[in-house]
Design a protein around this motif. Structure first.
Motif, PDB file in Angstrom:
ATOM      1  N   GLY A 139      11.301   3.414  -7.168  1.00  0.00           N
ATOM      2  CA  GLY A 139       9.898   4.174  -7.816  1.00  0.00           C
ATOM      3  C   GLY A 139       8.836   3.201  -7.471  1.00  0.00           C
ATOM      4  N   ASP A 140       8.643   1.440  -7.158  1.00  0.00           N
ATOM      5  CA  ASP A 140       7.924   0.636  -7.183  1.00  0.00           C
ATOM      6  C   ASP A 140       6.872   0.544  -5.923  1.00  0.00           C
ATOM      7  N   ASP A 141       7.125   1.905  -5.590  1.00  0.00           N
ATOM      8  CA  ASP A 141       6.668   2.286  -3.901  1.00  0.00           C
ATOM      9  C   ASP A 141       6.876   0.779  -2.915  1.00  0.00           C
ATOM     10  N   ARG A 142       8.372   0.419  -3.146  1.00  0.00           N
ATOM     11  CA  ARG A 142       8.393  -0.765  -2.062  1.00  0.00           C
ATOM     12  C   ARG A 142      10.075   0.417  -1.989  1.00  0.00           C
TER      13      ARG A 142
ATOM     14  N   PHE B 256       4.746  -0.084   2.417  1.00  0.00           N
ATOM     15  CA  PHE B 256       6.045  -0.089   1.992  1.00  0.00           C
ATOM     16  C   PHE B 256       7.178  -1.029   2.065  1.00  0.00           C
TER      17      PHE B 256
ATOM     18  N   LYS C 275      -0.994  11.371   2.720  1.00  0.00           N
ATOM     19  CA  LYS C 275      -0.303  10.175   2.404  1.00  0.00           C
ATOM     20  C   LYS C 275      -0.902  10.175   4.871  1.00  0.00           C
TER      21      LYS C 275
ATOM     22  N   GLU D 132      -3.805   6.190   2.345  1.00  0.00           N
ATOM     23  CA  GLU D 132      -4.162   7.246   1.540  1.00  0.00           C
ATOM     24  C   GLU D 132      -5.994   7.143   2.074  1.00  0.00           C
TER      25      GLU D 132
ATOM     26  N   ILE E 271      -0.808   0.597   1.665  1.00  0.00           N
ATOM     27  CA  ILE E 271       0.630   0.077   1.232  1.00  0.00           C
ATOM     28  C   ILE E 271       1.862  -0.583   2.282  1.00  0.00           C
TER      29      ILE E 271
ATOM     30  N   ASP F  89      13.076   5.047  -2.059  1.00  0.00           N
ATOM     31  CA  ASP F  89      12.360   3.768  -2.817  1.00  0.00           C
ATOM     32  C   ASP F  89      13.076   4.321  -3.855  1.00  0.00           C
TER      33      ASP F  89
END
Lengths: 471, 479
Positions: free
Chosen positions: B111-114, B78, B49, B63, B76, B108
């Motif tokens: 763990g919600d990719d933000r 972030f 990444k 990605e 994404i 994060d």
């Protein structure tokens, strides 16, 4: 030997600065073209000011010399388009001959008809401006070297001033005006009424259309304004509000015949800031031409980039906000309440209702300056640090809805300061103290209309909830 | 006979022309549609990444940036609402950002990719609200410290603490003011040995842009921010004399470290930025140990060879890659030989005509015929090459031309090239393997930029140099 006969002149050409000192086009390519573009139209599709056809390269050639010697920064209008950039001074890097060569190239290229520049002019200008240590601004240059007068599209313009208190556009026909003036500048300027609040202006005259066809108009005002062409409403900004709010400003179209088209612009001002901006262009053209002295309140020429809370989540914006400190962090809550928290002063500083923020100033050009909130009423809670110098900002966390909790480290204590939307128009602040033994006295703000009390005491292990009510 | 010979020479030269696409491919990485991606920093992350930040304050993770088929990249967002980050790295599960007002660790937690935790590690430097007060940050150095270099307020002022300084931030958040004399940095990074350098832009007290060595305790030439030494009880930095020369002031004030490599204004670039070392993977060409320097105005990446002489860094800069889509701000070179570059034209224009870019550069595996290194000797320079030279051309002093000059050290903006001289190549000795040439030169000038033009050189296989120029800054002449 043939080989070396070929190579030597080439290397000389590339290395000997004297051989190219007089070549204006080459010097322009080296020192100027990155921003002004090799075709003179401004780099990156005109994101930088053009020199081709620019009114700034015509008239007194000393203006061009002055700009090259000492640089230029801040808002400037070129060819009807506003820019806000900075050009570094070149006087200490370029010799007189090089400046002469560059300017004579620029003044005669791309259809320009600027005056020839002589070496003496550069020498004299160098002496004249020797003590200057700052970059020029456009108003300074215009004072010394006015542009050749270019009439606006507004001819035979008069202004009639009215006094009264309105929140909607009044019927000016039914009111007696206080004063009528001729406005030979062809420019709309509310300041000429010399009134702060509760007045109106009606401008009348002719809009001179260059050709038969359709035209676009853009109108914005603080507070209301209306544009009437050939007796028809073309654009209207309704009610009370500031300049620069995309939801208020108005665009319209009109089919006009070449020559004079009767125009009427109505305007009224309530309290606070005032101003009008009116722009026009042939339909489909890119550049607006302005008929008003007030540029829009957001960065001139930059689009309005209004940020608002989306999907029920709190919006965040970190940049310089007028009224707070440089480390301000702004939040727009989905209940119509907005906040600036200062990471310098470790406290919430500004609250306002309505639209969150216009990022246009910071997200275009170089992003200069502090952006004011898009509200006439901004509540200032505090503007100084109440915690000791040893208190450290440790950052913030965001909950799933984007609501912040700020973290502050005191000597032996941790203070967390959270903000979340309450009911419409209210903000809920939750303050917690942990560790140590000291009781903290936390100021809440001085405005009794929005703040329940001026301060609260908080003991370690306790938390307190405060509700700010804006409307 | 003469006209025929003339034509033959021209033809050979044309056939022997080397071009960038033979050696390096530049590919545009598709960006999230509709987003304004003015890239200010890049971080390489695990699992292939790549993270980028934008000047508007977004942080996106890409990605697929290494894949052959770039049309499948995924993005994404972030984080957002950041304050113009110009430095980023990944370490132990977190991204660290040098933002305008602070060094921040972001994570994060749920763990919600933000990103949801923004931990301020240090905000001990001042900002006044001026757009020019940029902060560029490094990855951690060998001690784990992050170096942050702090631009002045505009061109002429230092209106908040530590403007015009470079500071280090320790892992526990302590700020150590480390170097004074900074003007307007465009990037900061390390060479392959791990010493810190930054690029400073032409302007006040800076006759030309240059690559400067951030030796701890050093002064870098611009005294505007000197006053802040009192805040940390540090000795007062030197006050150089207006109108002097760098060498003269260095001799007066030994802790005034001269620019390691001057990047001559106009000739090499106008706004140097990112500094990225070649750590010798061998996968990006044979340039092990050198540094790559981004160039905003010319939309290029230059190559620089550094050496230490008498304890001071100096060396040569060579033209390298060009034709990027906009002005370069950050770059990152992966050990796998992929260089990512990004940038923006906003506020400062460039030769590229796009408002922003994210591009990757790969080596084709083919090595150009180039000067690999240029190294100072007591009586000249030693050149090494990427392939054997044609001895007949290389041995002829007329294959080389040299000019030397320096700049005025002044409080005014920039400087013309001054004190010009013409060092003369007296002899050129070719090593038996043809991989190096020893130039004996009369008239070396300490402190001057030495511009070598080796247009007459040919490789044994008949190629002319891809880039025949080198600019060596001779701070010290070795004994």
């Amino acid at each position: 030997m043939t080989k070396f006969k070929l190579l030597l002149p080439l290397s000389l050409l590339l290395t000997n600065p004297n051989l190219r000192a007089q070549d204006g086009q080459q010097l322009y390519g080296l020192y100027c073209a990155a921003c002004h573009a090799s075709d003179g139209k401004g780099a990156t599709g005109g994101a930088f000011p053009p020199l081709a056809g620019s009114e700034w390269v015509h008239g007194d050639p000393k203006r061009s010399v002055a700009i090259i010697l000492k640089g230029l920064q801040g808002p400037i209008e070129v060819g009807g388009k506003a820019y806000n950039l900075a050009m570094p001074p070149q006087g200490d890097a370029l010799g007189d001959d090089q400046i002469v060569a560059i300017l004579n190239f620029v003044h005669k290229s791309w259809g320009n008809k600027g005056e020839a520049v002589k070496r003496d002019l550069v020498r004299i200008a160098r002496t004249e401006f020797a003590s200057r240590t700052t970059l020029w601004t456009a108003p300074e240059l215009l004072k010394l070297f006015p542009l050749e007068k270019q009439p606006t599209a507004l001819a035979n313009l008069t202004s009639s001033v009215y006094k009264g208190q309105w929140i909607y556009m009044p019927h000016f026909e039914k009111i007696q005006s206080e004063n009528v003036e001729e406005e030979h500048s062809g420019i709309l300027n509310t300041a000429l009424a010399a009134l702060k609040e509760d007045f109106g202006i009606v401008w009348q005259g002719d809009f001179i259309a260059p050709a038969n066809g359709e035209y676009d108009f853009m109108l914005d005002a603080d507070d209301g304004a209306k544009l009437i062409l050939n007796g028809k409403n073309v654009a209207e900004v309704k009610g009370i509000g500031p300049l620069g709010d995309k939801n208020r400003s108005s665009q319209g179209k009109a089919a006009l015949k070449a020559g004079a088209n009767p125009v009427r612009i109505e305007y009224f001002q309530g309290k606070g800031d005032q101003g009008i901006s009116l722009g026009w262009k042939p339909a489909g053209a890119k550049q607006w031409q302005w008929l008003s002295s007030n540029p829009p309140k957001s960065a001139p020429g930059s689009p309005s980039l209004i940020l608002t809370p989306m999907d029920g989540k709190t919006a965040i914006y970190r940049n310089f906000i007028e009224g707070s400190s440089p480390r301000g962090i702004s939040f727009g809550f989905p209940v119509g309440v907005n906040l600036v928290y200062s990471a310098d002063n470790l406290a919430p500083e500004l609250l306002w209702a309505g639209t969150f923020i216009d990022a246009g100033r910071h997200w275009t050009d170089r992003g200069q300056g502090f952006q004011p909130p898009l509200a006439e009423e901004v509540v200032k809670l505090t503007n100084q640090r109440f915690l000791p110098p040893t208190a450290r900002f440790k950052g913030y966390s965001l909950d799933a809805k984007g609501n912040p909790t700020f973290h502050i480290e005191l000597d032996r204590q941790l203070l967390s300061d959270g903000f979340a939307p309450g009911t419409t128009g209210t903000l809920v602040r939750t303050i917690k103290l942990s560790g140590g033994t000291s009781v903290l006295e936390i100021p809440l703000g001085d405005n009794p209309l929005v703040t329940p009390k001026k301060s609260i005491s908080l003991a370690p292990g306790k938390s307190v909830t405060v509700i700010y009510k804006l409307f | 006979m003469r006209p025929i010979l003339f034509l033959a020479t021209l033809c050979t030269a044309t056939l022997a022309q080397q071009k960038q696409s033979d050696f390096y491919t530049i590919e545009s990485i598709p960006l999230p549609p509709g987003e304004v991606m003015e890239i200010g920093s890049i971080a390489l992350m695990p699992a292939n990444k790549v993270a980028v930040t934008t000047r508007r304050g977004d942080l996106w993770i890409c990605e697929g940036a290494y894949e052959d088929d770039l049309s499948k990249v995924k993005w994404i967002r972030f984080s957002h609402g950041l304050h113009e980050p110009l430095g980023m790295y990944w370490k132990d599960g977190s991204l660290y950002l040098t933002q305008r007002p602070e060094l921040t660790r972001i994570q994060d937690a749920d763990g919600d990719d933000r990103a949801d935790v923004f931990e301020t590690i240090s905000s001990d430097w001042g900002i006044s609200g001026d757009y020019h007060e940029y902060a560029f940050g490094t990855p951690p150095d060998r001690n784990g410290d992050v170096w942050v270099t702090l631009c002045l307020t505009g061109s002429f002022d230092a209106n908040a603490p530590w403007r015009g300084w470079t500071v280090r931030i320790t892992p526990d958040g302590k700020m150590i003011p480390t170097c004074s004399g900074i003007r307007s940095p465009g990037g900061i990074g390390f060479n392959a040995e791990g010493d810190a350098f930054y690029t400073d832009n032409q302007g006040t007290w800076n006759g030309s842009s240059s690559l400067k060595w951030l030796k701890p305790g050093s002064f870098q030439g611009n005294p505007t921010g000197n006053k802040y030494h009192t805040l940390a009880n540090l000795p007062a930095p030197p006050e150089p004399q207006d109108g002097s020369r760098v060498l003269a002031e260095h001799l007066k004030h030994p802790n005034y470290i001269p620019p390691a490599i001057v990047l001559p204004h106009g000739r090499v670039g106008q706004s140097p930025t990112a500094i990225e070392p070649d750590r010798g993977s061998g996968k990006f060409g044979p340039w092990a140990g050198q540094v790559y320097i981004g160039e905003q105005t010319h939309s290029q990446v230059q190559r620089a060879f550094l050496e230490k002489v008498n304890g001071i860094y100096q060396g040569a800069v060579f033209h390298f890659l060009e034709g990027f889509q906009c002005g370069i701000i950050p770059s990152k070179l992966d050990d796998r030989g992929v260089m990512f570059v990004g940038g923006s034209n906003r506020g400062w224009a460039s030769r590229g005509n796009q408002p922003f870019n994210f591009e990757r550069v790969k080596w084709t595996g083919k090595t150009p015929f180039e000067i690999l290194t240029m190294s100072a000797r007591p009586d000249g320079f030693n050149l090494t090459f990427t392939e054997p030279v044609d001895p007949a051309a290389a041995i002829n002093p007329a294959s080389y031309a040299m000019q030397a000059w320096t700049y005025i050290l002044q409080k005014g903006y920039g400087s013309p090239e001054v004190d010009q001289s013409t060092p003369v190549v007296k002899s050129a000795t070719v090593a038996p393997d043809g991989m190096s040439v020893r130039l004996v030169i009369e008239g070396l000038v300490r402190g001057h930029v030495h511009h070598l033009m080796a247009a007459g050189l040919k490789s044994a296989s008949g190629l002319t140099l891809w880039h025949p120029e080198a600019f060596y800054t001779l701070n010290e002449i070795p004994k």
